[in-house]
Scaffold this motif. Structure first.
Motif, short mmCIF file in Angstrom:
data_model
loop_
_atom_site.label_atom_id
_atom_site.label_comp_id
_atom_site.label_asym_id
_atom_site.label_seq_id
_atom_site.Cartn_x
_atom_site.Cartn_y
_atom_site.Cartn_z
N VAL A 49 0.85 -1.19 0.00
CA VAL A 49 0.00 0.00 0.00
C VAL A 49 0.88 1.24 0.00
CG1 VAL A 49 -1.74 1.28 1.29
CG2 VAL A 49 -1.84 -1.21 1.21
N GLY A 50 0.53 2.22 -0.81
CA GLY A 50 1.29 3.46 -0.87
C GLY A 50 0.39 4.67 -0.88
N LEU A 51 1.01 5.83 -0.80
CA LEU A 51 0.27 7.09 -0.88
C LEU A 51 0.22 7.61 -2.31
CD1 LEU A 51 1.14 6.88 2.19
CD2 LEU A 51 1.07 9.37 2.20
N ARG A 52 0.96 6.94 -3.21
CA ARG A 52 0.99 7.35 -4.61
C ARG A 52 1.18 6.11 -5.47
NH1 ARG A 52 6.13 10.99 -5.47
NH2 ARG A 52 5.71 11.70 -3.35
N ASN A 53 0.97 6.30 -6.76
CA ASN A 53 1.16 5.22 -7.73
C ASN A 53 1.61 5.84 -9.06
OD1 ASN A 53 1.02 2.98 -9.34
ND2 ASN A 53 -1.15 2.56 -8.99
N PRO A 54 2.84 5.49 -9.52
CA PRO A 54 3.78 4.52 -8.94
C PRO A 54 4.60 5.14 -7.81
CG PRO A 54 4.71 5.43 -10.94
CD PRO A 54 3.32 6.01 -10.81
#
Length: 215
Positions: A49-54
């Motif tokens: 899980v991240g706060l941005r993609n990519p």
């Protein structure tokens, strides 16, 4: 480890990725819990899980997290893993942000296991979960990270792996596999963690390794 009904036990692990994270520090966990799902009676579902993609890693290549933070229910997960990273790669911009820290606080409130590698211990400290607790962090000559950790009220221990209650910290990429195996032990049993160590051909450090100072 399987339930008497024959239904496979399932546990979920959230791997929280900041921009600028180190891939090796995440891969230790994906490998250990991937193997554990094959050989044990528990299936471990891991979600990055991240706060941005990519997300751009420490050394410059992009990875795509499986979900964004706003799309997951934190209460669905049994444990939290946080790889560290490099400041020059922008790690602290997200790893010390309030959305990131709120994830840590959520797991801490219900005393769910939290495993932080290297400088991600500073995220735990900034979230307020290390006040008065023993912890470690990447420690170098001059002790800048040690001082930063202590400034939040943590009790720094110069050892590769430190456990205080449900919170586990380790010092760098080379300690990640030991931290992953310790988390596996907490979520299953010491016997299964040892079995998996042997299956993966991970050597067991001697007692001196666990007490060794970093500098």
């Amino acid at each position: 480890m399987a339930q008497s009904t024959g239904v496979l036990v399932q546990k979920r692990i959230l791997i929280l990725l900041s921009n600028g994270f180190e891939t090796m520090e995440a891969a230790c966990f994906t490998e250990v819990f991937g193997w554990a799902s094959i050989y044990g009676g528990i299936r471990f579902d891991q979600l990055s899980v991240g706060l941005r993609n990519p997300i751009t890693t420490t050394f410059g290549f992009d990875v795509i997290p499986e979900a964004l933070l706003g799309d997951v229910d934190l209460d669905d997960f049994d444990a939290l893993v946080i790889p560290g990273g490099f400041g020059d790669a922008g790690f602290y911009e997200e790893a010390l942000s309030e959305p990131f820290l709120d994830v840590i606080r959520s797991f801490d409130r219900r005393q769910a296991p939290i495993a932080a590698v290297c400088v991600s211990a500073l995220s735990l400290a900034a979230a307020g979960v290390l006040t008065g607790k023993r912890a470690t962090v990447y420690h170098q000559i001059g002790g800048a990270r040690k001082a930063e950790l202590e400034s939040y009220g943590a009790v720094f221990v110069d050892a590769p792996l430190v456990i205080d209650g449900h919170v586990m910290t380790s010092t760098g990429p080379g300690t990640g596999i030991e931290l992953a195996l310790k988390l596996l032990e907490v979520l299953t049993s010491p016997g299964f963690a040892q079995e998996l160590r042997e299956r993966m051909r991970v050597p067991t450090p001697d007692a001196a390794w666990f007490q060794a100072a970093q500098v």
